[in-house]
Design a protein around this motif. Structure first.
Motif, mmCIF file in Angstrom:
data_model
loop_
_atom_site.group_PDB
_atom_site.id
_atom_site.type_symbol
_atom_site.label_atom_id
_atom_site.label_comp_id
_atom_site.label_asym_id
_atom_site.label_seq_id
_atom_site.Cartn_x
_atom_site.Cartn_y
_atom_site.Cartn_z
ATOM 1 N N PHE A 1 0.831 -1.211 0.000
ATOM 2 C CA PHE A 1 0.000 0.000 0.000
ATOM 3 C C PHE A 1 0.862 1.256 0.000
ATOM 4 C CE2 PHE A 1 -2.727 3.195 2.126
ATOM 5 C CZ PHE A 1 -3.745 3.227 1.195
ATOM 6 N N GLY A 26 -4.614 4.754 -3.961
ATOM 7 C CA GLY A 26 -4.738 4.218 -2.605
ATOM 8 C C GLY A 26 -6.187 4.063 -2.198
ATOM 9 N N PHE A 68 -7.575 1.094 -3.924
ATOM 10 C CA PHE A 68 -7.021 -0.093 -3.255
ATOM 11 C C PHE A 68 -7.840 -0.420 -2.005
ATOM 12 C CE2 PHE A 68 -4.259 -2.438 -0.465
ATOM 13 C CZ PHE A 68 -3.390 -3.159 -1.281
ATOM 14 N N TRP A 104 -10.166 -3.612 -1.316
ATOM 15 C CA TRP A 104 -9.821 -4.420 -0.136
ATOM 16 C C TRP A 104 -11.068 -4.671 0.701
ATOM 17 C CZ3 TRP A 104 -4.986 -5.811 2.377
ATOM 18 C CH2 TRP A 104 -5.091 -6.116 3.725
ATOM 19 N N ALA A 115 -5.386 -5.330 -4.402
ATOM 20 C CA ALA A 115 -5.867 -5.385 -3.023
ATOM 21 C C ALA A 115 -6.285 -6.785 -2.584
ATOM 22 C CB ALA A 115 -7.001 -4.383 -2.827
ATOM 23 N N LEU A 174 -4.372 0.923 6.653
ATOM 24 C CA LEU A 174 -4.475 1.502 5.315
ATOM 25 C C LEU A 174 -5.239 2.821 5.352
ATOM 26 C CD1 LEU A 174 -5.354 -1.689 3.206
ATOM 27 C CD2 LEU A 174 -3.127 -0.888 4.038
ATOM 28 N N GLU A 217 -3.738 6.467 4.345
ATOM 29 C CA GLU A 217 -4.411 7.219 3.281
ATOM 30 C C GLU A 217 -4.815 8.608 3.747
ATOM 31 O OE1 GLU A 217 -6.474 7.834 -0.488
ATOM 32 O OE2 GLU A 217 -4.923 6.434 0.166
#
Length: 218
Positions: A22, A35, A38, A42, A123, A164, A168
């Motif tokens: 990531f 991101g 992603f 995910w 992801a 994550l 982010e």
């Protein structure tokens, strides 16, 4: 179930390979958007796995000592043994090679120029599936007739994605300082990746083995 999901969720959140990937995605051109894609991919995959389990069980936990309950405990035992075995394998391999794995270096080159679609596809591939499967086996005991169960499952999804999300948000609102700190994090992860993976897999694996054996014999 709550304790199991908290431990598994934390393990997923700090799993080094996922976090490293990531960070690399964010470091590419247009990384903030990639991101976000992603993270959404995910979460979608994560929720789909939980939904599949709940649809299978009908949202009702199996009765104690029933075949489904025994099967669930056996699956968790097998996953726990598998995680312990994988952690031990990584430990032995690191001692033999005498240094960190070079996999993240190759990953850096492959992620240098990726599209939004590639970020979305990465992801699910980079989720720690052994831990995700352990969480799914635990969710078999979820009782959707209780409101608290929805809160627990929501918290589990957020916890598993928390690292994550934090990276982010930090990169979005403080890009300059985030870039410098994420570079340091990337270096640390590259040099300590194997130790971190061994620690996470052994802790969760041993916990699952102990918990499953207790459920099977009680």
């Amino acid at each position: 179930m709550v304790l199991d999901l908290v431990l598994i969720g934390l393990a997923i959140a700090v799993f080094p390979l996922s976090v490293t990937a990531f960070v690399l995605v964010l470091s590419t051109e247009g990384g903030i958007g990639k991101g976000l894609v992603f993270i959404l991919s995910w979460l979608a995959c994560f929720v789909a796995v939980l939904a599949a389990v709940l649809l299978t069980t009908g949202g009702k936990p199996p009765a104690s000592d029933s075949p489904p309950s025994t099967a669930s405990s056996a699956v968790k035992l097998a996953l726990g043994v598998g995680l312990v075995g994988y952690g031990w394998y990584r430990h032995v391999r690191r001692r033999r090679t005498g240094g960190p794995s070079a996999s993240s270096g190759g990953l850096t080159a492959r992620l240098d120029r990726i599209s939004l679609g590639t970020a979305a596809g990465l992801a699910p591939l980079l989720q720690p599936w052994g831990l995700v499967a352990a969480g799914a086996a635990t969710v078999v005991d979820a009782d959707l007739s209780e409101t608290s169960t929805y809160l627990v499952l929501f918290a589990y999804c957020v916890l598993a994605t928390s690292s994550l999300l934090a990276i982010e948000v930090y990169s979005t609102f403080a890009p300059r300082s985030a870039h410098a700190r994420l570079q340091k994090l990337h270096v640390w992860l590259r040099t300590h990746q194997d130790q971190a993976i061994v620690s996470v897999t052994l802790v969760v694996g041993l916990f699952l083995v102990g918990r499953s054996i207790h459920q099977l014999v009680s």
